[in-house]
Scaffold this motif. Structure first.
Motif, PDB file in Angstrom:
ATOM      1  N   ARG A   1       0.675  -1.346   0.068  1.00 31.71           N
ATOM      2  CA  ARG A   1       0.142   0.142   0.130  1.00 31.71           C
ATOM      3  C   ARG A   1       0.816   1.190   0.042  1.00 31.71           C
ATOM      4  NH1 ARG A   1      -1.107   3.064   4.505  1.00 31.71           N
ATOM      5  NH2 ARG A   1      -3.118   4.359   4.257  1.00 31.71           N
TER       6      ARG A   1
ATOM      7  N   ARG B   1     -12.376  -2.519  -9.464  1.00 29.57           N
ATOM      8  CA  ARG B   1     -11.733  -2.122  -8.200  1.00 29.57           C
ATOM      9  C   ARG B   1     -12.083  -0.808  -7.628  1.00 29.57           C
ATOM     10  NH1 ARG B   1      -6.156  -3.773  -8.129  1.00 29.57           N
ATOM     11  NH2 ARG B   1      -5.575  -5.730  -9.632  1.00 29.57           N
TER      12      ARG B   1
ATOM     13  N   SER C   1      -7.559   0.011  -5.637  1.00 29.83           N
ATOM     14  CA  SER C   1      -7.183  -1.209  -4.731  1.00 29.83           C
ATOM     15  C   SER C   1      -8.046  -2.384  -5.391  1.00 29.83           C
ATOM     16  CB  SER C   1      -7.485  -1.025  -3.083  1.00 29.83           C
ATOM     17  OG  SER C   1      -8.913  -0.784  -2.988  1.00 29.83           O
ATOM     18  N   SER C   2      -8.055  -3.595  -4.704  1.00 34.06           N
ATOM     19  CA  SER C   2      -8.835  -4.604  -5.128  1.00 34.06           C
ATOM     20  C   SER C   2      -9.634  -5.338  -3.708  1.00 34.06           C
ATOM     21  CB  SER C   2      -7.981  -5.764  -5.592  1.00 34.06           C
ATOM     22  OG  SER C   2      -7.028  -6.299  -4.684  1.00 34.06           O
ATOM     23  N   SER C   3     -10.399  -6.031  -3.969  1.00 35.18           N
ATOM     24  CA  SER C   3     -11.245  -6.593  -2.766  1.00 35.18           C
ATOM     25  C   SER C   3     -10.807  -7.945  -2.617  1.00 35.18           C
ATOM     26  CB  SER C   3     -12.816  -6.524  -3.098  1.00 35.18           C
ATOM     27  OG  SER C   3     -13.101  -7.289  -4.385  1.00 35.18           O
TER      28      SER C   3
ATOM     29  N   GLN D   1      -4.225  -8.225  -1.008  1.00 33.34           N
ATOM     30  CA  GLN D   1      -4.693  -6.941  -1.226  1.00 33.34           C
ATOM     31  C   GLN D   1      -3.647  -6.614  -2.442  1.00 33.34           C
ATOM     32  OE1 GLN D   1      -7.230  -5.618  -0.365  1.00 33.34           O
ATOM     33  NE2 GLN D   1      -7.079  -3.206  -0.724  1.00 33.34           N
TER      34      GLN D   1
ATOM     35  N   TYR E   1      -2.538  -3.224  -5.405  1.00 29.12           N
ATOM     36  CA  TYR E   1      -2.990  -1.810  -5.828  1.00 29.12           C
ATOM     37  C   TYR E   1      -2.465  -1.710  -7.128  1.00 29.12           C
ATOM     38  CZ  TYR E   1      -3.774  -0.910  -1.128  1.00 29.12           C
ATOM     39  OH  TYR E   1      -4.093  -0.836   0.110  1.00 29.12           O
TER      40      TYR E   1
END
Length: 203
Positions: free
Chosen positions: A15, A169, A186-188, A192, A194
């Motif tokens: 992140r 996303r 980001s992604s679910s 994780q 980015y």
């Protein structure tokens, strides 16, 4: 929407690395950041909302976007608009989505079933009203920049950026300038990741 001449796509697993790359690439460009970057802001309806609001004249190309929240059912925003009396900040949002509250600092422009518009002379008051009405969930705020992004630049570049997504996303951050723009998503997924996407014109 402008057809981009350049495209850059990068994926990050960290992140902090993704956000630092975004800030570096944004430079001095106006930007929007997610109020909660763990949630981000869904963008599935963003293009339709930008197109519709422009077609009916609610949001003008010259307006600056200071805050926005999109869901599958509702939308809310704070825009900055020039007027003969100077800069004004207008909250637009669903009336039923907001808890009952008194507006001490602003003037109600209209209050109809399903929609409410309140005008403020100060940005802080407009953003405070926006956060009270939306609780900030899934919201984007114009932060860490000298000015908010112009809607004309969002309409110009956001569609080209979203087309390059590999899957649905949420948007974590975006910067928008006349000649280019970049967004961090980001992604679910359980793992994780980015994804940073930048488009623009050749310099």
């Amino acid at each position: 929407m402008t057809s981009p001449q350049t495209l850059v796509v990068r994926t990050f697993t960290d992140r902090a690395e993704g956000l630092s790359h975004f800030v570096l690439r944004a430079g001095e460009a106006p930007r929007l950041l997610a109020f909660d970057d763990a949630l981000g802001c869904p963008v599935e309806t963003a293009l339709a909302a930008l197109e519709w609001s422009g077609a009916v004249g609610i949001l003008l190309d010259d307006d600056l976007l200071h805050a926005a929240r999109l869901t599958s059912e509702t939308a809310a925003a704070v825009i900055e608009r020039k007027s003969p009396d100077g800069r004004r900040f207008v909250y637009l949002g669903p009336r039923l989505d907001a808890p009952p509250m008194d507006v001490f600092e602003g003037a109600i422009l209209f209050d109809e079933p399903g929609v409410k518009a309140v005008e403020f002379s100060q940005r802080a008051h407009a953003l405070a009203h926006f956060l009270r009405a939306t609780a900030g969930a899934g919201a984007l705020l114009a932060l860490l920049g000298r000015r908010a992004p112009e809607l004309r630049h969002l309409r110009r570049w956001l569609g080209s950026i979203i087309q390059e997504l590999d899957l649905s996303r949420p948007l974590v951050a975006g910067w928008f300038a006349a000649s280019s723009a970049g967004c961090l998503f980001s992604s679910s997924d359980k793992e994780q990741t980015y994804r940073y996407i930048e488009v623009g014109l050749e310099s």
